[in-house]
Write a protein that holds these residues in place. Structure first.
Motif, PDB file in Angstrom:
ATOM      1  N   GLU A  78       0.760  -1.145   0.032  1.00 20.37           N
ATOM      2  CA  GLU A  78       0.085   0.001   0.093  1.00 20.37           C
ATOM      3  C   GLU A  78       1.042   1.137  -0.005  1.00 20.37           C
ATOM      4  OE1 GLU A  78      -3.684  -2.152   2.498  1.00 20.37           O
ATOM      5  OE2 GLU A  78      -2.109  -0.757   3.529  1.00 20.37           O
ATOM      6  N   LEU A  81       2.228   2.007  -3.360  1.00 22.65           N
ATOM      7  CA  LEU A  81       1.168   2.412  -4.329  1.00 22.65           C
ATOM      8  C   LEU A  81       0.700   3.966  -4.033  1.00 22.65           C
ATOM      9  CD1 LEU A  81      -1.110  -0.909  -4.658  1.00 22.65           C
ATOM     10  CD2 LEU A  81       0.362   0.125  -6.512  1.00 22.65           C
ATOM     11  N   ALA A  90      -4.961   3.565  -1.337  1.00 23.47           N
ATOM     12  CA  ALA A  90      -4.796   2.142  -1.697  1.00 23.47           C
ATOM     13  C   ALA A  90      -4.976   1.209  -0.633  1.00 23.47           C
ATOM     14  CB  ALA A  90      -3.542   1.973  -2.272  1.00 23.47           C
ATOM     15  N   VAL A  92      -4.572  -3.012  -0.001  1.00 20.91           N
ATOM     16  CA  VAL A  92      -4.205  -4.229  -0.589  1.00 20.91           C
ATOM     17  C   VAL A  92      -4.625  -5.615   0.299  1.00 20.91           C
ATOM     18  CG1 VAL A  92      -2.128  -5.593  -1.390  1.00 20.91           C
ATOM     19  CG2 VAL A  92      -2.339  -3.159  -1.777  1.00 20.91           C
ATOM     20  N   CYS A 105      -3.853  -8.094  -4.013  1.00 16.43           N
ATOM     21  CA  CYS A 105      -4.935  -7.571  -5.050  1.00 16.43           C
ATOM     22  C   CYS A 105      -5.144  -6.176  -4.346  1.00 16.43           C
ATOM     23  CB  CYS A 105      -6.133  -8.264  -5.045  1.00 16.43           C
ATOM     24  SG  CYS A 105      -7.684  -7.551  -5.962  1.00 16.43           S
ATOM     25  N   ALA A 106      -4.937  -5.044  -5.310  1.00 23.71           N
ATOM     26  CA  ALA A 106      -5.064  -3.714  -4.818  1.00 23.71           C
ATOM     27  C   ALA A 106      -6.403  -2.991  -5.031  1.00 23.71           C
ATOM     28  CB  ALA A 106      -3.867  -3.117  -5.579  1.00 23.71           C
ATOM     29  N   VAL A 108      -8.087   0.539  -5.350  1.00 28.98           N
ATOM     30  CA  VAL A 108      -7.325   2.163  -5.496  1.00 28.98           C
ATOM     31  C   VAL A 108      -8.359   3.117  -5.832  1.00 28.98           C
ATOM     32  CG1 VAL A 108      -5.781   3.410  -6.733  1.00 28.98           C
ATOM     33  CG2 VAL A 108      -4.942   1.286  -6.228  1.00 28.98           C
ATOM     34  N   GLN A 118      -4.355   0.036 -14.683  1.00 31.48           N
ATOM     35  CA  GLN A 118      -3.738  -1.113 -13.946  1.00 31.48           C
ATOM     36  C   GLN A 118      -2.509  -1.588 -14.399  1.00 31.48           C
ATOM     37  OE1 GLN A 118      -6.280  -4.877 -12.788  1.00 31.48           O
ATOM     38  NE2 GLN A 118      -5.074  -5.629 -14.903  1.00 31.48           N
ATOM     39  N   LEU A 121       0.111   1.053 -12.993  1.00 29.07           N
ATOM     40  CA  LEU A 121       0.212   1.022 -11.391  1.00 29.07           C
ATOM     41  C   LEU A 121       1.024  -0.129 -11.081  1.00 29.07           C
ATOM     42  CD1 LEU A 121      -2.921   2.269  -9.810  1.00 29.07           C
ATOM     43  CD2 LEU A 121      -0.893   3.400  -9.937  1.00 29.07           C
ATOM     44  N   ILE A 122       0.807  -1.576 -11.704  1.00 30.90           N
ATOM     45  CA  ILE A 122       1.542  -2.706 -11.522  1.00 30.90           C
ATOM     46  C   ILE A 122       2.946  -2.407 -12.011  1.00 30.90           C
ATOM     47  CG2 ILE A 122       1.852  -5.061 -12.337  1.00 30.90           C
ATOM     48  CD1 ILE A 122      -1.234  -5.368 -12.332  1.00 30.90           C
ATOM     49  N   PRO A 135       1.030  -6.380  -6.684  1.00 28.54           N
ATOM     50  CA  PRO A 135      -0.127  -6.752  -7.137  1.00 28.54           C
ATOM     51  C   PRO A 135      -0.399  -7.234  -8.512  1.00 28.54           C
ATOM     52  CG  PRO A 135      -0.019  -4.478  -6.248  1.00 28.54           C
ATOM     53  CD  PRO A 135       1.412  -4.825  -6.661  1.00 28.54           C
ATOM     54  N   VAL A 138      -5.813  -4.843  -9.957  1.00 25.81           N
ATOM     55  CA  VAL A 138      -5.858  -3.387  -9.521  1.00 25.81           C
ATOM     56  C   VAL A 138      -7.250  -3.160  -9.746  1.00 25.81           C
ATOM     57  CG1 VAL A 138      -5.195  -0.989  -9.334  1.00 25.81           C
ATOM     58  CG2 VAL A 138      -3.358  -2.462  -9.689  1.00 25.81           C
TER      59      VAL A 138
END
Length: 163
Positions: A78, A81, A90, A92, A105-106, A108, A118, A121-122, A135, A138
């Motif tokens: 978190e 992110l 965020a 998680v 698994c996030a 957000v 997604q 952010l990944i 993650p 997202v």
């Protein structure tokens, strides 16, 4: 039930004993027995203890994600992110996975007027975390909160399990 070293790195659960600790859960002897196993109250908080005695909470035990035998701190993911410019908030949680058992698994919330995908952010997380901590999914949207603003992770766990 063993004391962790005061090295600032070894993690353990905060357990408490004393006359200021509650006696148990109201009309719930099973939860009381579980919480007081070994004669100490198990707080559920995972922490490290520094040489000067300072205790630093790292995560909640129920929020630790175990993926392929590796422990992943949801707080760590978190924090990464939250470092992205478009992320307002965020959370998680563990998402069940056939091969790894669980994966991060996030969920957000983006800042007003900001955009992020997604994939972006990944990729952002992958640059800053080990691959297994990144993650795998997202989900964007408003996070469920209590009236005091605390994120309801139990709701997010349900959503992640249904994905």
């Amino acid at each position: 039930m063993a004391q962790t070293p005061r090295d600032g790195t070894a993690q353990g659960e905060i357990m408490i004993r004393g006359n200021a600790v509650m006696k148990g859960y109201f009309k719930n002897p099973e939860a009381t027995a579980e919480a007081f196993a070994g004669g100490y109250f198990h707080s559920g908080d995972i922490a490290v203890q520094h040489p000067d005695g300072y205790i630093q909470i790292a995560d909640r035990a129920k929020d630790i994600i175990i993926s392929g035998g590796e422990n992943i701190s949801s707080v760590e993911v978190e924090g990464v992110l939250m470092g992205h410019g478009a992320v307002n908030l965020a959370a998680v949680v563990a998402q069940p996975h056939e091969k790894w058992g669980e994966v991060p698994c996030a969920f957000v919330e983006l800042k007003p007027g900001s955009e992020a995908s997604q994939e972006a952010l990944i990729a952002f997380a992958r640059e800053r975390l080990a691959g297994f901590k990144t993650p795998k999914r997202v989900i964007f949207g408003e996070l469920p909160k209590t009236s005091t603003g605390k994120i309801q992770k139990f709701e997010l766990r349900k959503q992640a399990a249904d994905l």
